[in-house]
Design an enzyme around this catalytic site. Sequence first.
Site, PDB file in Angstrom:
ATOM      1  CE  LYS A 234       2.759  -4.036   2.583  1.00 45.73           C
ATOM      2  NZ  LYS A 234       2.439  -4.165   1.218  1.00 45.73           N
TER       3      LYS A 234
ATOM      4  CG  ASP B 209      -0.878  -2.041   1.706  1.00 50.03           C
ATOM      5  OD1 ASP B 209      -0.371  -1.301   0.616  1.00 50.03           O
ATOM      6  OD2 ASP B 209      -0.404  -2.801   2.455  1.00 50.03           O
ATOM      7  CD  GLU B 210      -1.334  -0.838  -1.980  1.00 49.97           C
ATOM      8  OE1 GLU B 210      -1.204  -0.128  -1.239  1.00 49.97           O
ATOM      9  OE2 GLU B 210      -1.367  -1.478  -2.858  1.00 49.97           O
TER      10      GLU B 210
ATOM     11  NE  ARG C 102       4.618   5.776  -7.230  1.00 47.21           N
ATOM     12  CZ  ARG C 102       5.664   6.098  -8.093  1.00 47.21           C
ATOM     13  NH1 ARG C 102       5.330   7.103  -8.421  1.00 47.21           N
ATOM     14  NH2 ARG C 102       6.256   5.915  -7.624  1.00 47.21           N
TER      15      ARG C 102
ATOM     16  CG  HIS D  21       4.556   6.388  -2.273  1.00 42.20           C
ATOM     17  ND1 HIS D  21       4.040   5.450  -1.896  1.00 42.20           N
ATOM     18  CD2 HIS D  21       3.289   7.333  -1.231  1.00 42.20           C
ATOM     19  CE1 HIS D  21       3.682   4.872  -0.753  1.00 42.20           C
ATOM     20  NE2 HIS D  21       3.073   5.623  -0.913  1.00 42.20           N
TER      21      HIS D  21
ATOM     22  N   GLY E 100       7.989   0.714  -1.278  1.00 42.13           N
ATOM     23  CA  GLY E 100       8.374  -0.619  -2.340  1.00 42.13           C
ATOM     24  C   GLY E 100       9.729  -1.122  -2.512  1.00 42.13           C
ATOM     25  N   GLY E 101       9.163  -2.487  -1.331  1.00 46.39           N
ATOM     26  CA  GLY E 101      10.543  -3.406  -1.112  1.00 46.39           C
ATOM     27  C   GLY E 101      10.834  -2.751  -0.952  1.00 46.39           C
TER      28      GLY E 101
ATOM     29  N   GLY F 163       7.144  -1.932   3.796  1.00 43.08           N
ATOM     30  CA  GLY F 163       6.017  -2.680   4.870  1.00 43.08           C
ATOM     31  C   GLY F 163       7.194  -4.543   4.961  1.00 43.08           C
ATOM     32  N   GLY F 164       7.598  -5.131   3.911  1.00 38.50           N
ATOM     33  CA  GLY F 164       7.778  -6.203   4.327  1.00 38.50           C
ATOM     34  C   GLY F 164       9.331  -5.978   4.441  1.00 38.50           C
TER      35      GLY F 164
HETATM   36  C1  CAP Z   1       5.262  -1.030  -0.117  1.00 40.05           C
HETATM   37  C2  CAP Z   1       3.694  -0.672  -0.343  1.00 40.05           C
HETATM   38  C3  CAP Z   1       3.521   0.423  -1.759  1.00 40.05           C
HETATM   39  C4  CAP Z   1       3.877   0.489  -3.528  1.00 40.05           C
HETATM   40  C5  CAP Z   1       3.289   1.465  -4.305  1.00 40.05           C
HETATM   41  C6  CAP Z   1       3.180  -2.002  -1.229  1.00 40.05           C
HETATM   42  O1  CAP Z   1       4.783  -2.188   0.343  1.00 40.05           O
HETATM   43  O2  CAP Z   1       2.864   0.035   1.025  1.00 40.05           O
HETATM   44  O3  CAP Z   1       2.191   0.241  -1.789  1.00 40.05           O
HETATM   45  O4  CAP Z   1       5.493   0.129  -3.076  1.00 40.05           O
HETATM   46  O5  CAP Z   1       4.720   1.967  -4.470  1.00 40.05           O
HETATM   47  O6  CAP Z   1       2.313  -2.244  -0.972  1.00 40.05           O
HETATM   48  O7  CAP Z   1       3.721  -2.338  -1.544  1.00 40.05           O
HETATM   49  P1  CAP Z   1       6.200  -3.102   0.752  1.00 40.05           P
HETATM   50  P2  CAP Z   1       4.355   3.489  -5.435  1.00 40.05           P
HETATM   51  O8  CAP Z   1       7.504  -1.845   1.918  1.00 40.05           O
HETATM   52  O9  CAP Z   1       6.136  -4.297   2.335  1.00 40.05           O
HETATM   53  O10 CAP Z   1       6.954  -3.046  -1.554  1.00 40.05           O
HETATM   54  O11 CAP Z   1       3.507   3.951  -5.070  1.00 40.05           O
HETATM   55  O12 CAP Z   1       5.851   3.639  -5.052  1.00 40.05           O
HETATM   56  O13 CAP Z   1       4.479   2.676  -6.893  1.00 40.05           O
HETATM   57 MG    MG Z   2       0.797  -0.494  -0.360  1.00 46.85          MG
END
Ligand code: CAP
Ligand code: MG
Length: 427
Positions: A151, A179-180, A270, A302, A353-354, A376-377
């Site tokens: 991040k 990241d995606e 996903r 995920h 995610g969080g 991430g965060g």
């Molecule tokens: C997590 C994450 C994931 C989402 C997807 C983001 O970051 O990289 O892409 O959580 O989750 O960019 O948000 P954080 P899922 O740790 O900073 O939240 O696949 O369960 O939908």
């Molecule tokens: Mg992500």
Amino acid sequence: MVKKYRGYLQLGYKPAKDDLVMLYKIKPAKGVSIEQAAEAVAAESSIGTWTEVATMSPKIKKMGAKVFDVDGHFVKIAYPLELFEPGNMPQIWSSVAGNIFNMKDVEFLRLEDAHWPEKLAKSFYGPKFGIPGIRKLLKIPYRPLCGTIVKPKLGLNEKEHAEVAYEAWSGGLDIVKDDENLTSQPFNKFQKRVVETLKLRDKAEKETGEKKMYMANVTAETSEMLKRAKFIKAQGGEYAMVDILTVGWSALQSLRKENEDLKLVLHAHRAMHGALTRNKEHGISMMFIADTARLIGVDQLHIGTAVGKMEESKEEVMMIGEEIEQGFVKEKGHHRLQENWHGMKPVFAVCSGGLHPGLIPPLMRMLGNDIIVQGGGGVHGHPQGTKAGARAMRQAIDAVLAGSTLREWAKNHYELKQAIDKWGAYR
Ligand code: CAP
Ligand code: MG
């Protein structure tokens, strides 16, 4: 409304071994009975259309799907194997997850789950590594794997990206993931990023004596995606990450096929699943998406966290975790059909995610040790930065494995203390 679909209702029919069985939740349109709506769905997803056609024959009629169970809004339909092309996932989705969502006979329709016949299941590769292969590669036999997503999501250049990854690995994380939405933008080109990041991966491995993994995001147009996966391999990478819904099943199958030679661990993100899965009355469940991903052959997927930033229930996350990690699962409520994976390898469940260190105890209590925990965060947001954030994550996992509470463990682990002072600690 005129009854247009005939012969698809066969209550009491016992599905044959080779049938694909689907579980749908149907809310019929006004004036339509559940049986009529179910017949409409069975017809359109197999051989029928809105009226009788002169080209129909008794032989083809036999290929029709059969509505064999109706329980309130929940309907089970059996499909003869010959309706499907082996090894063609888009064709299967075009049939049982296709036109039916937009038919006037249904107000809402949700595809809950499938029971796959062995012949159809085995027409797909399945995971190459699965949990045992990944644990062997990383030399981590027991504990949850722990990772981060670099991040900010976008904006770092290649060298900055690699530096953040290095900090995370040095602090004790096993895995670093793109990241995606980071692919190959002008500010951070794919090839240069892979080269720079793997260079620092090697450094981190040397310094820590641990295996470190970099999951580079290959998500792109199919031929470009395959090129990128080959590039990872050529550079000594061991993992590729792909966003399975946005690339589509066809592209994912191509990547999996190529992976017979490449032998990369495939991590499945996903993004966009919520557009299909979030509405519990209409759409496609994560359970069915997870089945599809396991059959095609991703190694990690995920599944949600239930305790983080995304909307999902604990029951749902646990059920999907079982579905992808076990060899056999039982039917559960109106959400899951029995499944036998016929020896297909288990997919590692990824929780992301969080997440932050304070959430590790409830997460591990819910899902056990066969999870990949990603923050991430929750890593880069640590008051002392990425490396301390990585340490705090590992410390939280160690605390749970040692049977300690986080607050107790934090007395001797400063990074963990700082993390829970910022975000709290949960049991
Ligand atoms: C997590 C994450 C994931 C989402 C997807 C983001 O970051 O990289 O892409 O959580 O989750 O960019 O948000 P954080 P899922 O740790 O900073 O939240 O696949 O369960 O939908
Ligand atoms: Mg992500």
